[in-house]
Design a protein around this motif. Structure first.
Motif, PDB file in Angstrom:
ATOM      1  N   GLU A 119      43.845  30.061  36.544  1.00  0.00           N
ATOM      2  CA  GLU A 119      44.193  28.729  37.065  1.00  0.00           C
ATOM      3  C   GLU A 119      44.340  28.757  38.588  1.00  0.00           C
ATOM      4  OE1 GLU A 119      47.736  27.870  34.925  1.00  0.00           O
ATOM      5  OE2 GLU A 119      46.706  27.763  32.986  1.00  0.00           O
ATOM      6  N   GLN A 120      44.964  29.798  39.101  1.00  0.00           N
ATOM      7  CA  GLN A 120      45.140  29.917  40.550  1.00  0.00           C
ATOM      8  C   GLN A 120      43.799  30.093  41.251  1.00  0.00           C
ATOM      9  OE1 GLN A 120      48.083  29.649  42.449  1.00  0.00           O
ATOM     10  NE2 GLN A 120      48.706  28.760  40.500  1.00  0.00           N
ATOM     11  N   ALA A 121      42.907  30.862  40.659  1.00  0.00           N
ATOM     12  CA  ALA A 121      41.580  31.059  41.252  1.00  0.00           C
ATOM     13  C   ALA A 121      40.819  29.749  41.327  1.00  0.00           C
ATOM     14  CB  ALA A 121      40.797  32.083  40.437  1.00  0.00           C
ATOM     15  N   LEU A 122      40.867  28.969  40.267  1.00  0.00           N
ATOM     16  CA  LEU A 122      40.147  27.693  40.231  1.00  0.00           C
ATOM     17  C   LEU A 122      40.736  26.703  41.233  1.00  0.00           C
ATOM     18  CD1 LEU A 122      39.761  27.366  36.360  1.00  0.00           C
ATOM     19  CD2 LEU A 122      37.949  27.931  38.005  1.00  0.00           C
ATOM     20  N   ALA A 123      42.047  26.736  41.407  1.00  0.00           N
ATOM     21  CA  ALA A 123      42.686  25.830  42.369  1.00  0.00           C
ATOM     22  C   ALA A 123      42.369  26.248  43.801  1.00  0.00           C
ATOM     23  CB  ALA A 123      44.198  25.810  42.139  1.00  0.00           C
ATOM     24  N   GLN A 124      42.269  27.544  44.047  1.00  0.00           N
ATOM     25  CA  GLN A 124      42.059  28.047  45.403  1.00  0.00           C
ATOM     26  C   GLN A 124      40.607  27.886  45.844  1.00  0.00           C
ATOM     27  OE1 GLN A 124      44.514  29.184  47.351  1.00  0.00           O
ATOM     28  NE2 GLN A 124      43.164  29.625  49.081  1.00  0.00           N
ATOM     29  N   VAL A 125      39.657  28.163  44.941  1.00  0.00           N
ATOM     30  CA  VAL A 125      38.233  28.083  45.294  1.00  0.00           C
ATOM     31  C   VAL A 125      37.498  27.304  44.203  1.00  0.00           C
ATOM     32  CG1 VAL A 125      36.261  29.386  46.193  1.00  0.00           C
ATOM     33  CG2 VAL A 125      38.526  30.433  46.205  1.00  0.00           C
ATOM     34  N   PRO A 126      37.698  25.983  44.147  1.00  0.00           N
ATOM     35  CA  PRO A 126      37.138  25.191  43.044  1.00  0.00           C
ATOM     36  C   PRO A 126      35.622  25.084  43.050  1.00  0.00           C
ATOM     37  CG  PRO A 126      38.135  23.756  44.700  1.00  0.00           C
ATOM     38  CD  PRO A 126      38.498  25.157  45.072  1.00  0.00           C
ATOM     39  N   ASP A 127      34.999  25.404  44.177  1.00  0.00           N
ATOM     40  CA  ASP A 127      33.542  25.312  44.266  1.00  0.00           C
ATOM     41  C   ASP A 127      32.895  26.697  44.338  1.00  0.00           C
ATOM     42  OD1 ASP A 127      34.542  25.968  46.726  1.00  0.00           O
ATOM     43  OD2 ASP A 127      33.271  24.583  47.864  1.00  0.00           O
TER      44      ASP A 127
ATOM     45  N   ILE B 299      35.318  34.349  44.549  1.00  0.00           N
ATOM     46  CA  ILE B 299      36.509  34.687  43.762  1.00  0.00           C
ATOM     47  C   ILE B 299      36.383  36.139  43.331  1.00  0.00           C
ATOM     48  CG2 ILE B 299      37.757  34.336  41.594  1.00  0.00           C
ATOM     49  CD1 ILE B 299      37.039  31.396  41.725  1.00  0.00           C
ATOM     50  N   LEU B 300      37.361  36.939  43.731  1.00  0.00           N
ATOM     51  CA  LEU B 300      37.430  38.332  43.312  1.00  0.00           C
ATOM     52  C   LEU B 300      38.716  38.480  42.498  1.00  0.00           C
ATOM     53  CD1 LEU B 300      36.638  41.299  43.274  1.00  0.00           C
ATOM     54  CD2 LEU B 300      37.540  41.519  45.596  1.00  0.00           C
ATOM     55  N   ALA B 301      38.576  38.433  41.183  1.00  0.00           N
ATOM     56  CA  ALA B 301      39.718  38.553  40.280  1.00  0.00           C
ATOM     57  C   ALA B 301      39.815  40.000  39.820  1.00  0.00           C
ATOM     58  CB  ALA B 301      39.536  37.623  39.082  1.00  0.00           C
ATOM     59  N   ALA B 302      40.950  40.632  40.061  1.00  0.00           N
ATOM     60  CA  ALA B 302      41.118  42.039  39.712  1.00  0.00           C
ATOM     61  C   ALA B 302      42.400  42.211  38.910  1.00  0.00           C
ATOM     62  CB  ALA B 302      41.148  42.906  40.975  1.00  0.00           C
ATOM     63  N   ASN B 303      42.244  42.286  37.598  1.00  0.00           N
ATOM     64  CA  ASN B 303      43.419  42.457  36.745  1.00  0.00           C
ATOM     65  C   ASN B 303      43.694  43.953  36.612  1.00  0.00           C
ATOM     66  OD1 ASN B 303      45.553  41.717  35.160  1.00  0.00           O
ATOM     67  ND2 ASN B 303      44.346  41.353  33.320  1.00  0.00           N
ATOM     68  N   VAL B 304      44.221  44.522  37.704  1.00  0.00           N
ATOM     69  CA  VAL B 304      44.380  45.973  37.805  1.00  0.00           C
ATOM     70  C   VAL B 304      45.541  46.460  36.935  1.00  0.00           C
ATOM     71  CG1 VAL B 304      43.490  45.929  40.173  1.00  0.00           C
ATOM     72  CG2 VAL B 304      45.972  45.833  39.775  1.00  0.00           C
TER      73      VAL B 304
ATOM     74  N   GLY C  65      36.551  32.469  53.420  1.00  0.00           N
ATOM     75  CA  GLY C  65      37.226  31.555  52.496  1.00  0.00           C
ATOM     76  C   GLY C  65      37.347  32.093  51.089  1.00  0.00           C
ATOM     77  N   GLY C  66      36.749  33.259  50.829  1.00  0.00           N
ATOM     78  CA  GLY C  66      36.845  33.876  49.508  1.00  0.00           C
ATOM     79  C   GLY C  66      38.242  34.407  49.254  1.00  0.00           C
ATOM     80  N   CYS C  67      38.579  34.546  47.973  1.00  0.00           N
ATOM     81  CA  CYS C  67      39.960  34.857  47.597  1.00  0.00           C
ATOM     82  C   CYS C  67      40.014  36.026  46.614  1.00  0.00           C
ATOM     83  CB  CYS C  67      40.616  33.632  46.977  1.00  0.00           C
ATOM     84  SG  CYS C  67      42.372  33.840  46.567  1.00  0.00           S
ATOM     85  N   LEU C  68      40.904  36.968  46.894  1.00  0.00           N
ATOM     86  CA  LEU C  68      41.251  38.046  45.977  1.00  0.00           C
ATOM     87  C   LEU C  68      42.510  37.647  45.227  1.00  0.00           C
ATOM     88  CD1 LEU C  68      41.271  41.022  44.884  1.00  0.00           C
ATOM     89  CD2 LEU C  68      42.574  41.609  46.959  1.00  0.00           C
ATOM     90  N   LEU C  69      42.507  37.843  43.907  1.00  0.00           N
ATOM     91  CA  LEU C  69      43.677  37.531  43.083  1.00  0.00           C
ATOM     92  C   LEU C  69      43.993  38.723  42.198  1.00  0.00           C
ATOM     93  CD1 LEU C  69      41.562  34.811  42.884  1.00  0.00           C
ATOM     94  CD2 LEU C  69      43.769  33.820  42.273  1.00  0.00           C
ATOM     95  N   VAL C  70      45.267  39.137  42.217  1.00  0.00           N
ATOM     96  CA  VAL C  70      45.715  40.269  41.420  1.00  0.00           C
ATOM     97  C   VAL C  70      47.041  39.919  40.764  1.00  0.00           C
ATOM     98  CG1 VAL C  70      46.430  42.685  41.467  1.00  0.00           C
ATOM     99  CG2 VAL C  70      44.532  41.944  42.891  1.00  0.00           C
ATOM    100  N   GLU C  71      47.169  40.272  39.497  1.00  0.00           N
ATOM    101  CA  GLU C  71      48.424  40.077  38.773  1.00  0.00           C
ATOM    102  C   GLU C  71      49.344  41.261  39.026  1.00  0.00           C
ATOM    103  OE1 GLU C  71      48.241  38.413  34.613  1.00  0.00           O
ATOM    104  OE2 GLU C  71      48.980  40.419  34.160  1.00  0.00           O
ATOM    105  N   THR C  72      50.640  41.001  39.150  1.00  0.00           N
ATOM    106  CA  THR C  72      51.602  42.081  39.325  1.00  0.00           C
ATOM    107  C   THR C  72      52.908  41.677  38.653  1.00  0.00           C
ATOM    108  OG1 THR C  72      52.547  43.595  40.961  1.00  0.00           O
ATOM    109  CG2 THR C  72      52.483  41.257  41.564  1.00  0.00           C
ATOM    110  N   SER C  73      53.946  42.480  38.832  1.00  0.00           N
ATOM    111  CA  SER C  73      55.241  42.162  38.238  1.00  0.00           C
ATOM    112  C   SER C  73      56.176  41.606  39.296  1.00  0.00           C
ATOM    113  CB  SER C  73      55.860  43.416  37.615  1.00  0.00           C
ATOM    114  OG  SER C  73      56.273  44.319  38.631  1.00  0.00           O
ATOM    115  N   GLU C  74      57.252  40.994  38.858  1.00  0.00           N
ATOM    116  CA  GLU C  74      58.227  40.440  39.799  1.00  0.00           C
ATOM    117  C   GLU C  74      58.799  41.532  40.695  1.00  0.00           C
ATOM    118  OE1 GLU C  74      62.282  37.666  39.719  1.00  0.00           O
ATOM    119  OE2 GLU C  74      61.471  38.504  37.853  1.00  0.00           O
TER     120      GLU C  74
END
Length: 263
Positions: free
Chosen positions: A88-96, A166-171, A219-228
């Motif tokens: 969802e965050q990736a789509l909001a950040q770089v919708p095109d 969009i560079l999504a990395a679920n490391v 304008g490209g975006c890297l997204l990574v999941e992490t813990s609090e």
């Protein structure tokens, strides 16, 4: 639904077996198993596997992710619902976005979901684990994805440098010393390479953050999941790589996603 087996003469008997094994959502799980099994023998085998502690998704062979049915297989990381927040965050950040990379792709769920939402895109997915790559190929075949085997960016074609929107990395981000504390469904049935993130859990994240600017388009975006607990250090790793960084949080999904944009 298959004919019920002698051992499970009714749907209630399946629920009873699952509940006795400690399955909190026994009724829902029984429905999934009953609709997935094709024969009485397969039904009995599925119930036995679930009772023995195998993840439900691996028992039935698929997981739901953003409305998609994602094929999963033994030895492949099962996509988590919280990771939908990263999509969802990736789509909001770089919708095109037109060029998408799903790094550490596992089953390919993130890439498949992004492609489903964006429409025609150039999608690349990569993982170091051949079993995950085989699974990702199945899950992204309909969108014409290019799926690669290798260690992080080494797996990607050089022609992607400077082009990724969009560079999504679920490391992996579980500290090595805490892997043994994970629920048995993850610890015993998912690959260590998809869970163990090194001493503080951020080894792979730092490697991805340091290399990402060379692959991102302006304008490209890297997204990574992490813990609090790791969020501040993860944000610092992104910032040190020269990315414009922010942290997105979903209290509902208990999800933390670090976003870094190439300006």
């Amino acid at each position: 639904m298959p004919s019920l087996s002698p051992r499970f003469a009714s749907a209630d008997s399946v629920v009873t077996a699952l509940r006795a094994a400690g399955c909190v959502f026994a009724e829902d799980e029984a429905r999934l198993i009953l609709t997935s099994a094709r024969t009485p023998d397969e039904l009995a085998a599925m119930v036995d596997l679930r009772v023995a502690g195998h993840p439900l998704e691996l028992v039935v062979g698929w997981a739901e992710f953003r409305g998609l049915r994602i094929t999963v297989a033994p030895g492949v990381f099962v996509p988590r619902r919280r990771t939908e927040f990263l999509v969802e965050q990736a789509l909001a950040q770089v919708p095109d976005a037109s060029v998408v990379v799903d790094l550490c792709c596992g089953s390919g769920a993130v890439g498949a979901a992004l492609a489903a939402a964006l429409g025609p895109v150039e999608l690349h997915a990569a993982d170091i684990d051949p079993a995950a790559v085989d699974c990702a190929r199945r899950n992204t075949a309909d969108v014409g994805a290019h799926v690669h085997t290798g260690d992080l960016f080494e797996a990607l074609p050089d022609g992607l440098r400077g082009r990724v929107d969009i560079l999504a990395a679920n490391v992996p981000y579980v500290p090595t010393g805490e892997v043994a504390l994970l629920p048995s469904e993850a610890r015993d049935h998912e690959p260590l390479v998809a869970l163990d993130g090194g001493t503080d859990g951020l080894d792979v994240l730092r490697r991805v953050a340091s290399e990402a600017p060379r692959w991102l388009a302006p304008g490209g975006c890297l997204l990574v999941e992490t813990s609090e607990r790791q969020a501040d250090a993860a944000v610092d790793a992104f910032t040190r790589s020269g990315l414009t960084t922010r942290l997105a949080v979903s209290e509902e999904l208990y999800a933390q996603v670090v976003l870094g944009t190439r300006t």
